[in-house]
Design an enzyme around this catalytic site. Structure first.
Site, PDB file in Angstrom:
ATOM      1  N   ALA A  39       2.143  60.315  35.475  1.00 23.77           N
ATOM      2  CA  ALA A  39       1.914  60.885  36.806  1.00 23.77           C
ATOM      3  C   ALA A  39       0.885  62.008  36.720  1.00 23.77           C
ATOM      4  CB  ALA A  39       3.215  61.419  37.381  1.00 23.77           C
ATOM      5  N   ASP A  40      -0.154  61.903  37.535  1.00 21.51           N
ATOM      6  CA  ASP A  40      -1.089  63.016  37.618  1.00 21.51           C
ATOM      7  C   ASP A  40      -0.684  63.896  38.802  1.00 21.51           C
ATOM      8  OD1 ASP A  40      -2.066  61.794  39.958  1.00 21.51           O
ATOM      9  OD2 ASP A  40      -3.771  60.888  38.929  1.00 21.51           O
ATOM     10  N   SER A  41      -1.460  64.922  39.066  1.00 20.24           N
ATOM     11  CA  SER A  41      -1.064  65.879  40.110  1.00 20.24           C
ATOM     12  C   SER A  41      -1.008  65.214  41.491  1.00 20.24           C
ATOM     13  CB  SER A  41      -2.006  67.078  40.129  1.00 20.24           C
ATOM     14  OG  SER A  41      -3.340  66.656  40.338  1.00 20.24           O
ATOM     15  N   ASP A  43      -0.265  62.023  42.080  1.00 21.26           N
ATOM     16  CA  ASP A  43       0.965  61.227  42.072  1.00 21.26           C
ATOM     17  C   ASP A  43       2.177  62.106  42.356  1.00 21.26           C
ATOM     18  OD1 ASP A  43      -0.331  58.822  41.371  1.00 21.26           O
ATOM     19  OD2 ASP A  43      -0.175  59.286  39.235  1.00 21.26           O
ATOM     20  N   PHE A  44       2.200  63.281  41.743  1.00 23.83           N
ATOM     21  CA  PHE A  44       3.337  64.174  41.907  1.00 23.83           C
ATOM     22  C   PHE A  44       3.426  64.676  43.353  1.00 23.83           C
ATOM     23  CE2 PHE A  44       5.531  68.295  41.584  1.00 23.83           C
ATOM     24  CZ  PHE A  44       6.737  67.830  41.107  1.00 23.83           C
TER      25      PHE A  44
END
Length: 82
Positions: A39-41, A43-44
Protein backbone atom coordinates in the site's frame (compact mmCIF):
# COMPACT_ATOMS: atom_id res chain seq x y z
CA UNK A 1 -26.45 0.81 16.77
CA UNK A 2 -22.81 -0.05 17.30
CA UNK A 3 -21.23 -2.74 15.19
CA UNK A 4 -19.52 -5.54 17.11
CA UNK A 5 -15.73 -5.68 17.11
CA UNK A 6 -15.58 -9.08 15.39
CA UNK A 7 -17.88 -7.87 12.62
CA UNK A 8 -15.74 -4.76 12.09
CA UNK A 9 -12.61 -6.92 11.93
CA UNK A 10 -14.13 -9.27 9.37
CA UNK A 11 -15.48 -6.45 7.21
CA UNK A 12 -12.09 -4.70 7.22
CA UNK A 13 -10.19 -7.92 6.53
CA UNK A 14 -12.48 -8.62 3.58
CA UNK A 15 -11.97 -5.09 2.24
CA UNK A 16 -8.17 -5.34 2.60
CA UNK A 17 -8.12 -8.76 0.90
CA UNK A 18 -10.09 -7.43 -2.06
CA UNK A 19 -8.44 -4.02 -2.34
CA UNK A 20 -4.84 -5.24 -2.03
CA UNK A 21 -5.25 -8.69 -3.61
CA UNK A 22 -4.21 -10.47 -0.42
CA UNK A 23 -5.44 -13.94 0.53
CA UNK A 24 -8.08 -13.49 3.24
CA UNK A 25 -6.69 -16.32 5.38
CA UNK A 26 -3.29 -14.58 5.58
CA UNK A 27 -4.75 -11.44 7.17
CA UNK A 28 -4.17 -11.18 10.92
CA UNK A 29 -4.89 -8.48 13.51
CA UNK A 30 -1.19 -7.54 13.42
CA UNK A 31 -1.23 -6.87 9.67
CA UNK A 32 0.79 -3.71 9.14
CA UNK A 33 -0.48 -1.50 6.32
CA UNK A 34 3.00 -0.22 5.50
CA UNK A 35 5.03 -3.42 5.63
CA UNK A 36 2.66 -6.35 5.09
CA UNK A 37 0.68 -5.17 2.08
CA UNK A 38 1.77 -3.24 -0.95
CA UNK A 39 0.00 0.00 0.00
CA UNK A 40 1.32 3.41 -0.92
CA UNK A 41 0.08 6.66 0.60
CA UNK A 42 -2.73 7.02 -1.97
CA UNK A 43 -3.89 3.45 -1.30
CA UNK A 44 -3.93 4.19 2.42
CA UNK A 45 -5.94 7.42 1.98
CA UNK A 46 -8.45 5.54 -0.17
CA UNK A 47 -8.70 2.82 2.48
CA UNK A 48 -9.30 5.41 5.21
CA UNK A 49 -12.05 7.03 3.13
CA UNK A 50 -13.65 3.63 2.55
CA UNK A 51 -13.48 2.82 6.28
CA UNK A 52 -15.14 6.14 7.09
CA UNK A 53 -17.97 5.30 4.69
CA UNK A 54 -18.31 1.67 5.80
CA UNK A 55 -18.55 2.45 9.51
CA UNK A 56 -19.84 6.04 9.56
CA UNK A 57 -16.82 7.34 11.46
CA UNK A 58 -14.57 10.31 10.86
CA UNK A 59 -10.83 9.72 11.01
CA UNK A 60 -8.69 12.82 11.27
CA UNK A 61 -5.45 12.96 9.33
CA UNK A 62 -3.50 12.88 12.60
CA UNK A 63 -5.37 9.80 13.78
CA UNK A 64 -5.00 8.08 10.41
CA UNK A 65 -1.22 8.46 10.60
CA UNK A 66 -1.27 6.40 13.82
CA UNK A 67 -3.38 3.56 12.43
CA UNK A 68 -0.60 1.20 11.42
CA UNK A 69 -2.24 -2.19 11.94
CA UNK A 70 -5.57 -3.79 11.29
CA UNK A 71 -6.19 -4.20 15.03
CA UNK A 72 -5.45 -0.54 15.74
CA UNK A 73 -7.96 0.39 13.06
CA UNK A 74 -10.61 -1.95 14.45
CA UNK A 75 -10.08 -0.55 17.97
CA UNK A 76 -10.32 3.00 16.64
CA UNK A 77 -13.61 2.28 14.89
CA UNK A 78 -15.06 0.62 18.00
CA UNK A 79 -14.11 3.66 20.09
CA UNK A 80 -15.42 6.24 17.60
CA UNK A 81 -18.57 4.77 16.10
CA UNK A 82 -21.81 6.59 16.82
Amino acid sequence: MAIEKETIYNMLADEIAERFNVKRDTITPNLNFLTDIDADSIDFVELVLEVEDMFNVEISDDDAENLMTLQQTVDYIVAHQH
